[in-house]
Write a protein that holds these residues in place. Structure first.
Motif, short mmCIF file in Angstrom:
data_model
loop_
_atom_site.label_atom_id
_atom_site.label_comp_id
_atom_site.label_asym_id
_atom_site.label_seq_id
_atom_site.Cartn_x
_atom_site.Cartn_y
_atom_site.Cartn_z
N GLU A 30 0.87 -1.17 0.00
CA GLU A 30 0.00 0.00 0.00
C GLU A 30 0.91 1.22 0.00
O GLU A 30 1.88 1.29 0.75
CB GLU A 30 -0.89 0.02 1.24
CG GLU A 30 -1.79 -1.21 1.40
CD GLU A 30 -2.46 -1.24 2.76
OE1 GLU A 30 -2.88 -0.16 3.23
OE2 GLU A 30 -2.53 -2.32 3.36
N ASN A 31 0.59 2.19 -0.83
CA ASN A 31 1.40 3.41 -0.92
C ASN A 31 0.48 4.63 -0.98
O ASN A 31 -0.36 4.73 -1.86
CB ASN A 31 2.28 3.37 -2.18
CG ASN A 31 3.32 2.27 -2.12
OD1 ASN A 31 4.32 2.39 -1.42
ND2 ASN A 31 3.08 1.19 -2.84
N HIS A 32 0.67 5.51 -0.01
CA HIS A 32 -0.12 6.74 0.05
C HIS A 32 0.80 7.89 0.44
O HIS A 32 1.70 7.73 1.26
CB HIS A 32 -1.26 6.62 1.07
CG HIS A 32 -2.15 5.43 0.85
ND1 HIS A 32 -3.11 5.39 -0.13
CD2 HIS A 32 -2.20 4.22 1.48
CE1 HIS A 32 -3.74 4.23 -0.09
NE2 HIS A 32 -3.20 3.50 0.88
N SER A 33 0.55 9.03 -0.15
CA SER A 33 1.34 10.21 0.20
C SER A 33 1.00 10.66 1.62
O SER A 33 -0.17 10.64 2.03
CB SER A 33 1.04 11.35 -0.79
OG SER A 33 1.78 12.50 -0.45
N TRP A 34 2.01 11.06 2.36
CA TRP A 34 1.82 11.50 3.73
C TRP A 34 2.31 12.95 3.86
O TRP A 34 1.52 13.88 3.96
CB TRP A 34 2.54 10.56 4.69
CG TRP A 34 2.38 10.89 6.14
CD1 TRP A 34 1.49 11.77 6.70
CD2 TRP A 34 3.12 10.34 7.24
NE1 TRP A 34 1.63 11.80 8.07
CE2 TRP A 34 2.62 10.93 8.43
CE3 TRP A 34 4.14 9.41 7.32
CZ2 TRP A 34 3.14 10.61 9.68
CZ3 TRP A 34 4.65 9.08 8.57
CH2 TRP A 34 4.16 9.68 9.74
#
Length: 530
Positions: free
Chosen positions: A68-72
């Motif tokens: 899972e990859n999400h901008s933080w």
């Protein structure tokens, strides 16, 4: 969008911790037990999710799966990036297996204690104890999942807070000098690990200034294709910053001194949480971050780390032999075992690293079995001192028998799980560093000494005064111990399911470091080498 299994595996214990802490205070035994069922249910739900994750994991598939990859924090290249390789998914399963057993074993550890006059000696929110355990579980699981270096660092440090309160607020002793010792142990645990974390933070910042990202996959890919290059001085400095923090957590000699204090003053269940769960984050991080981010520095410093590992093996075993306190004996034994794990990691052979990963699993299960049975014994007698025991097998034969099996696993008896992992570590070490392998085998002899002497002093001989009323294991305690012993037998006889998952990840790690196993030495029929 696929189901975010890894995120949910972390969120479930985190939500459980919040809900458990928010439960109304218990007013009687029945409401107190009801409050304990809630965190136990969340821990079992987390175990189910971990089983789903390992069932969906394909050992010969992509390196990191269920990603899972999400901008933080995009302006600093920080993202919420998670994924598991074979090593991580096995350690997540270990964590989620052990936590329910820790809860069951600790069922009454935070209950109010009333003295003979009817005055509360200890009156704490019981659900707070279990909420802290769930918080630790959530942070450990996310640490195993994180593929963003900054995300890993945040939870690598954050798990210290609930552990501090578990040691300092819910330890064995509550008054006088014993309370001071418990506070000292908690503060020492926190300061040692915070120091390691601060050194690592400097290295994390240094890594970002060179790469402008915290994404582990991006950095390692750039290193492999040659688009990213560290100067030897920079790489060595960054490696040492990361390695120092992980060596404190692991713990590696001579950065180990917080562990005997912490385990000695914690309850038996929390002591298991420290050495069988939290400390594994340190050795795991050596494999995931030190070796993959800094392959050349790993090879440069491997001989020095191996020497420290062997010293830890012998030192921990020797001090375990001389201990008078049961829990401190287990703590020094764990220092010796962590020496074996780190030895396998930095031998930089496939057998060594497969053995090290399997050792993390087997050490977690065997230490939990041995220490939790010891905790049941100590709660009955009210003493941690070995000298206060004797003849227990006459009054509690099942307790004595399970304690013996746990001890035999600790000394790596063939047929029990730790034997396979210790054998692989030694074989992998002999391939590249035969002299260190020979010295390390002395730890096996010393392990037999401290385990068997402890059993002889506590369980055999005439029943010492004060031990007559020691009862045998109850149903709840058998539910804790029996599955752990069964797991030790399964892992000792048939470890293939674990090694099949782990080995591809080990081979990929060695490939990134640029190491291959030494060629076998062939001996001809006459006896000469070729």
């Amino acid at each position: 969008m696929s189901f975010p299994l890894l995120t949910v595996t972390t969120v479930v214990p985190a939500v459980g911790a919040i809900l458990t802490a928010a439960l109304p205070p218990a007013t009687n035994t029945r409401s107190r037990d009801r409050n304990k069922v809630v965190p136990l249910a969340f821990s079992l739900a987390t175990l189910v999710l971990a089983c789903v994750a390992i069932a969906r994991f394909q050992p010969h598939g992509a390196r990191f799966q269920l990603t899972e990859n999400h901008s933080w924090i995009s302006q600093f290249g920080i993202g919420y990036s998670v994924g598991v390789d074979g090593i991580a998914v096995v350690l997540i399963l270990l964590t989620t297996v052990l936590v329910p057993f820790v809860m069951l074993a600790s069922w009454h550890d935070a209950d109010p204690v009333v003295d003979d006059s009817g005055t509360f000696e200890r009156n704490r929110r019981t659900q707070g104890f279990f909420a802290l355990i769930l918080a630790v579980e959530a942070m450990v699981v996310l640490s195993f999942e994180a593929t963003d270096v900054f995300l890993f660092y945040v939870f690598f440090e954050a798990m210290l807070i609930p552990m501090y309160f578990l040691i300092g607020g819910f330890g064995d002793r509550t008054k006088g000098e014993d309370a001071k010792q418990r506070s000292y142990a908690a503060v020492k645990f926190l300061l040692y690990n915070l120091l390691g974390g601060l050194v690592m933070l400097a290295a994390v910042i240094g890594l970002y200034t060179k790469t402008h990202t915290f994404d582990l996959v991006s950095i390692t890919t750039s290193l492999q294709n040659g688009t990213l290059h560290f100067s030897p001085v920079v790489e060595n400095a960054l490696f040492l910053g990361f390695m120092f923090a992980f060596a404190v957590k692991a713990p590696l000699w001579p950065l180990h001194t917080w562990l005997p204090n912490a385990m000695g003053e914690a309850t038996a269940g929390v002591a298991v949480l420290i050495t069988a769960v939290v400390d594994k984050v340190g050795t795991y991080a050596m494999l995931r971050f030190c070796l993959q981010l800094f392959p050349q520095a790993s090879k440069t410093f491997a001989p020095a780390i191996l020497v420290l590992s062997v010293i830890g093996i012998i030192y921990g075993a020797l001090l375990a032999v001389g201990q008078k306190d049961i829990k401190r004996l287990v703590a020094y034994a764990s220092i010796s075992h962590f020496g074996f794990i780190i030895l396998g990691i930095f031998a930089l052979t496939s057998q060594g690293q497969s053995g090290a990963t399997l050792y993390m699993v087997n050490h977690g299960v065997s230490t939990a079995a041995w220490l939790l049975v010891a905790g049941f014994l100590m709660s009955r007698r009210g003493s941690r001192l070995i000298a206060d025991y004797g003849g227990v097998q006459k009054v509690a034969p099942v307790l004595a028998g399970t304690f013996l099996i746990g001890g035999l696993a600790i000394l790596s008896l063939p047929g029990l799980g730790p034997f396979v992992s210790e054998f692989l570590v030694l074989v992998g070490t002999f391939e590249r560093y035969p002299a260190l392998g020979i010295v390390a085998t002395a730890g096996i002899v010393l392990a037999a000494l401290y385990v068997l002497v402890l059993y002889q002093r506590t369980m055999t001989g005439p029943v010492k005064p004060g031990n007559e009323a020691v009862g045998d294991l109850k149903a709840r305690e058998l539910v804790v111990v029996a599955p752990l012993i069964a797991l030790l037998l399964v892992l000792g006889i048939y470890p293939k399911p674990i090694t099949d998952i782990v080995n591809p990840s080990v081979n990929q790690t060695l490939s990134q470091v640029g190491r291959t196993d030494p060629a076998p030495h062939v001996v001809n029929a006459i006896g000469g080498g070729q």
